[in-house]
Design a protein around this motif. Structure first.
Motif: not given
Lengths: 169, 479
Positions: B174-185, B201-208
């Motif tokens: 879910a974090i990956f999705l949120v980060v991805g959406l927030s970076s979408a144009r 920054l949440l990405t680090y948490g998502g990866i963990y």
């Protein structure tokens, strides 16, 4: 020199192509496994044939694909008989039980194989296997409850158990 | 050139003036020296190597999957889908690590590819990764559904209870999705840099969170200690690179330099210079044309670092950054009090004099892009290169640092002011550029300014016969 539009999407398409090629070539030649009646199990990874050395591929009758290691020359009325059930694949590894019958009664169940590749599985299955064995002896059949947290193992356990019961005839 | 890419440079406004168009005397003899051949290991060999490494990595991961997947997995739709989902997940994890490494400020990557392209690749890979993660989740649930003959929601429940670390993996996805959406144009434009950064920054948490289920439940790692060790090693190495180059190294650098704001000077309308003072600044090894990420330890500044180019490389204990008053943040730079602590990361960028192969160089600056061009021109002239500077601005009062280009036998500074709408022509159009710099084809061309201007000048220079490898530009954007 801003980010090339759609490059990410194109890369994704490339990844999908890699996956498709890998899957098609890997799965090529895979045929429908000779599934023996009861050996088709909810929750297995479909590898009930071809990978397991303990499962005989030469099936004569449904349910008879187990390696039958009967102790004793003939199933005498009172002598305990040990029958090894089918090996059933789950997503986390094979499950196989050996069942001790005295007459038609299940007196003991031993788990020969449970998924144990890593700590979590070991913990789950060390906990689940004795419960399943007790249930089987109590129910004297494969109609036993699933141990929560070990759904796949439980289902495979029941299937292996049933195959042993079927073998006893 | 920092922040210069975001705002529009095409607003209507004060009347413009043309200057320098007729007065310059740039009629110099045709270049007799031919353009030197590029070195064997050209600047693009780094790009190629990184591309090869990425592809090789994906293939290696696919090989790992191949070995761990029985052919019979393809015998039923459910198990086939699961196996495909696993491969998508493996590739996604590998590419996430690649993404982290690309922006980990690894010096080798910075030299070989450059900060701007690394960020651009990071962004492109991000799209791929998010789509792969979505595909992985869909395939795993779909495959299990087919096998169990259950509903999607029922299957999610089953997975949560039967698969170790599944809850954290779902949160991670879910974090990956949120980060991805927030970076979408579409969404990125509506978010402030600060909000976007915190989400990122949440990405680090998502990866963990996602790592747990790979090791505990990934069929390719559960049964193979070797694969598991390699996988953990890959994560550990990436983690160490990030921790060292993104966190510890900057800490060490800042503790040594102890930079503080020394002075803030208005240079021209919309342009301010910030002087910093610190210790042992030469140890940064900063070159003209490079930039640092600056974080002022003051209210409203501390949250995020911004990329700013040096307009004077370190001399003694001082270094100067020239900043365009374009965004909220850069405007407030004018009000920084001397003595304010500054945390820096850098230097970054390949907009440097060593890229120039020709003894003649054309520098084109748009607006505040003059900052790095100023530092670059000084280095080039000191190296004995023949330098022409074209400085494009909307009006005379916006020509910052113009006085710092003294006319000499090696340096010619040509201000080009006025908006195109009022001039009725583009001073940087091919015909004009050729008349301003007749020998442009034999020069290396460096462009710094708003992206639209960079694109236009790069196209024009190419039209006039400058090879692409002799056209250098860089764009600063962290998002």
């Amino acid at each position: 020199m801003s980010t090339t539009p759609w490059r990410g999407t194109l890369l994704f398409a490339g990844s999908l192509a890699t996956i498709a090629v890998a899957a098609v070539t890997r799965f090529a030649g895979a045929t429908e496994p000779p599934q023996a009646g009861s050996a088709s199990v909810v929750g297995t990874s479909g590898t009930s044939s071809g990978t397991s050395g303990t499962t005989s591929g030469t099936t004569a009758a449904p349910g008879a694909s187990a390696t039958n290691t009967q102790s004793g020359a003939a199933p005498a009325a009172a002598a305990p008989v040990v029958i090894v059930g089918n090996t059933v694949q789950t997503r986390y590894g094979p499950v196989q039980v050996s069942v001790t019958f005295t007459g038609k009664t299940i007196t003991a169940v031993q788990a020969l194989q449970v998924p144990g590749g890593h700590q979590e599985s070991v913990m789950i299955n060390n906990y689940a296997a004795p419960i399943l064995a007790q249930e089987a002896v109590a129910a004297n059949s494969a109609k036993i409850d699933t141990v929560s947290g070990a759904t796949f193992t439980s289902q495979a356990y029941k299937t292996s158990l049933q195959s042993a019961i079927d073998l006893l005839g | 050139m920092a922040d210069s890419q975001t705002p529009s440079t095409r607003s209507s406004g004060a009347p413009g003036t043309v200057r320098g168009m007729a007065t310059n005397t740039l009629q110099r003899p045709r270049a007799s020296a031919t353009r030197p051949a590029p070195a064997a290991a050209g600047p693009d060999s780094g790009h190629a190597l990184i591309r090869v490494l990425l592809v090789a990595g994906v293939l290696a991961i696919t090989g790992l999957w191949w070995v761990g997947t029985p052919a019979s997995a393809g015998s039923t739709p459910g198990t086939g889908l699961l196996a495909i989902g696993e491969l998508a997940g493996l590739q996604a994890s590998f590419l996430v690590l690649a993404q982290l490494l690309l922006v980990a400020r690894v010096p080798w990557f910075e030299r070989a590819v450059g900060f701007d392209r690394l960020v651009s690749w990071h962004r492109s890979l991000g799209t791929t990764v998010v789509l792969l993660v979505v595909g992985h989740v869909a395939a795993m649930i779909g495959g299990a559904m087919l096998i169990d003959h259950s509903t999607p929601w029922g299957e999610v429940g089953t997975l949560l209870t039967t698969t170790p670390k599944m809850l954290s993996a779902i949160i991670g996805a879910a974090i990956f999705l949120v980060v991805g959406l927030s970076s979408a144009r579409l969404l990125r434009r509506r978010l402030s840099y600060e909000v976007w950064f915190v989400i990122h920054l949440l990405t680090y948490g998502g990866i963990y969170l996602a790592f747990g289920h790979q090791i505990a439940a990934g069929v390719h790692f559960v049964d193979s200690p070797l694969a598991r060790a390699a996988w953990i090693g890959l994560y550990a190495a990436t983690g160490l690179a990030v921790v060292w180059w993104r966190f510890l190294k900057p800490l060490v650098d800042n503790a040594r330099a102890g930079l503080r704001v020394d002075a803030v000077r208005a240079e021209a309308t919309g342009t301010t210079s910030v002087w910093l003072r610190g210790r042992d600044l030469h140890k940064f090894g900063a070159r003209g044309g490079q930039f640092f990420l600056l974080r002022f330890v003051a209210a409203g500044h501390l949250v995020t670092a911004h990329p700013y180019s040096m307009s004077l490389t370190p001399r003694g204990d001082r270094v100067r950054f020239t900043i365009g008053m374009l965004g909220d943040h850069s405007r407030s730079v004018a009000h920084l009090a001397p003595g304010t602590r500054v945390l820096v990361e850098g230097p970054f960028g390949r907009f440097t004099s060593d890229r120039a192969r020709s003894p003649r160089v054309l520098l084109v600056a748009g607006g505040v892009g003059i900052g790095p061009v100023r530092a670059l021109a000084e280095e080039l002239v000191a190296a004995g290169r023949d330098v022409v500077v074209l400085h494009r601005a909307h009006s005379i009062d916006r020509l910052a640092l113009g006085r710092e280009f003294p006319e000499s036998s090696l340096l010619h500074y040509v201000p080009l002011t006025g908006r195109r709408a009022q001039l009725g022509y583009d001073p940087l159009a091919p015909a004009n550029l050729r008349s301003l710099v007749p020998d442009v084809a034999s020069r290396d061309v460096f462009v710094c300014g708003p992206p639209a201007m960079i694109d236009a000048v790069a196209r024009t220079a190419h039209t006039l016969g400058v090879p692409r490898r002799a056209i250098h530009h860089e764009e600063l954007s962290l998002s």
